[in-house]
Design a protein around this motif. Structure first.
Motif, PDB file in Angstrom:
ATOM      1  N   ASP A  61       0.842  -1.204   0.000  1.00  0.00           N
ATOM      2  CA  ASP A  61       0.000   0.000   0.000  1.00  0.00           C
ATOM      3  C   ASP A  61       0.876   1.253   0.000  1.00  0.00           C
ATOM      4  O   ASP A  61       1.926   1.290   0.634  1.00  0.00           O
ATOM      5  CB  ASP A  61      -0.919   0.022   1.229  1.00  0.00           C
ATOM      6  N   ALA A  62       0.421   2.278  -0.703  1.00  0.00           N
ATOM      7  CA  ALA A  62       1.147   3.547  -0.766  1.00  0.00           C
ATOM      8  C   ALA A  62       1.037   4.266   0.573  1.00  0.00           C
ATOM      9  O   ALA A  62      -0.020   4.259   1.213  1.00  0.00           O
ATOM     10  CB  ALA A  62       0.584   4.412  -1.878  1.00  0.00           C
ATOM     11  N   LYS A  63       2.138   4.890   1.003  1.00  0.00           N
ATOM     12  CA  LYS A  63       2.148   5.610   2.276  1.00  0.00           C
ATOM     13  C   LYS A  63       2.249   7.098   2.007  1.00  0.00           C
ATOM     14  O   LYS A  63       2.794   7.526   1.001  1.00  0.00           O
ATOM     15  CB  LYS A  63       3.327   5.151   3.125  1.00  0.00           C
ATOM     16  N   GLY A  64       1.738   7.884   2.938  1.00  0.00           N
ATOM     17  CA  GLY A  64       1.760   9.330   2.807  1.00  0.00           C
ATOM     18  C   GLY A  64       3.124   9.909   3.134  1.00  0.00           C
ATOM     19  O   GLY A  64       3.992   9.249   3.706  1.00  0.00           O
ATOM     20  N   LYS A  65       3.324  11.185   2.748  1.00  0.00           N
ATOM     21  CA  LYS A  65       4.598  11.865   2.995  1.00  0.00           C
ATOM     22  C   LYS A  65       4.920  11.924   4.481  1.00  0.00           C
ATOM     23  O   LYS A  65       6.067  11.740   4.885  1.00  0.00           O
ATOM     24  CB  LYS A  65       4.551  13.285   2.444  1.00  0.00           C
ATOM     25  N   ASP A  66       3.899  12.195   5.304  1.00  0.00           N
ATOM     26  CA  ASP A  66       4.131  12.323   6.747  1.00  0.00           C
ATOM     27  C   ASP A  66       4.633  11.010   7.341  1.00  0.00           C
ATOM     28  O   ASP A  66       5.555  10.999   8.167  1.00  0.00           O
ATOM     29  CB  ASP A  66       2.848  12.766   7.454  1.00  0.00           C
ATOM     30  N   GLU A  67       4.031   9.903   6.921  1.00  0.00           N
ATOM     31  CA  GLU A  67       4.464   8.592   7.417  1.00  0.00           C
ATOM     32  C   GLU A  67       5.904   8.308   6.989  1.00  0.00           C
ATOM     33  O   GLU A  67       6.709   7.806   7.784  1.00  0.00           O
ATOM     34  CB  GLU A  67       3.557   7.484   6.879  1.00  0.00           C
ATOM     35  N   LEU A  68       6.242   8.619   5.747  1.00  0.00           N
ATOM     36  CA  LEU A  68       7.588   8.364   5.254  1.00  0.00           C
ATOM     37  C   LEU A  68       8.623   9.236   5.968  1.00  0.00           C
ATOM     38  O   LEU A  68       9.713   8.781   6.306  1.00  0.00           O
ATOM     39  CB  LEU A  68       7.646   8.588   3.744  1.00  0.00           C
ATOM     40  N   LYS A  69       8.282  10.513   6.222  1.00  0.00           N
ATOM     41  CA  LYS A  69       9.207  11.401   6.930  1.00  0.00           C
ATOM     42  C   LYS A  69       9.410  10.930   8.367  1.00  0.00           C
ATOM     43  O   LYS A  69      10.524  10.957   8.890  1.00  0.00           O
ATOM     44  CB  LYS A  69       8.688  12.833   6.913  1.00  0.00           C
ATOM     45  N   ALA A  70       8.339  10.472   9.026  1.00  0.00           N
ATOM     46  CA  ALA A  70       8.446   9.994  10.393  1.00  0.00           C
ATOM     47  C   ALA A  70       9.323   8.743  10.446  1.00  0.00           C
ATOM     48  O   ALA A  70      10.156   8.582  11.351  1.00  0.00           O
ATOM     49  CB  ALA A  70       7.050   9.704  10.966  1.00  0.00           C
ATOM     50  N   LYS A  71       9.147   7.853   9.502  1.00  0.00           N
ATOM     51  CA  LYS A  71       9.952   6.631   9.470  1.00  0.00           C
ATOM     52  C   LYS A  71      11.419   6.960   9.210  1.00  0.00           C
ATOM     53  O   LYS A  71      12.312   6.398   9.841  1.00  0.00           O
ATOM     54  CB  LYS A  71       9.425   5.695   8.393  1.00  0.00           C
ATOM     55  N   ALA A  72      11.681   7.912   8.292  1.00  0.00           N
ATOM     56  CA  ALA A  72      13.064   8.318   8.004  1.00  0.00           C
ATOM     57  C   ALA A  72      13.709   8.948   9.225  1.00  0.00           C
ATOM     58  O   ALA A  72      14.867   8.680   9.529  1.00  0.00           O
ATOM     59  CB  ALA A  72      13.088   9.276   6.823  1.00  0.00           C
TER      60      ALA A  72
END
Length: 77
Positions: A61-72
């Motif tokens: 599933d595609a993830k949002g920018k906020d989720e990706l930034k938090a994970k990074a």
């Protein structure tokens, strides 16, 4: 490109062979023309691909920018 089993059993350069066996042929029998008589070997370019082919129903599933930034940010601690 589809793979056809008849390609493996078909003789190579059939028209050249028929022309050379003919008594009134003008086909050349010079050794330089023998280079394509045997099986053709694969080159590195034959194996080049565009990457893995993943069916669209198996993609995550595609993830949002906020989720990706938090994970990074979590991984870069």
């Amino acid at each position: 490109m589809p793979h056809l089993p008849s390609e493996e059993t078909a003789p190579s350069n059939l028209t050249d062979k028929v022309a050379q066996e003919s008594s009134d042929s003008t086909a050349s029998d010079h050794p330089i023309h023998d280079e394509n008589k045997g099986p053709v070997k694969a080159t590195a370019q034959d194996h080049a691909s565009k990457g893995p082919q993943i069916p669209s129903d198996q993609l995550p599933d595609a993830k949002g920018k906020d989720e990706l930034k938090a994970k990074a940010a979590e991984m870069n601690k």
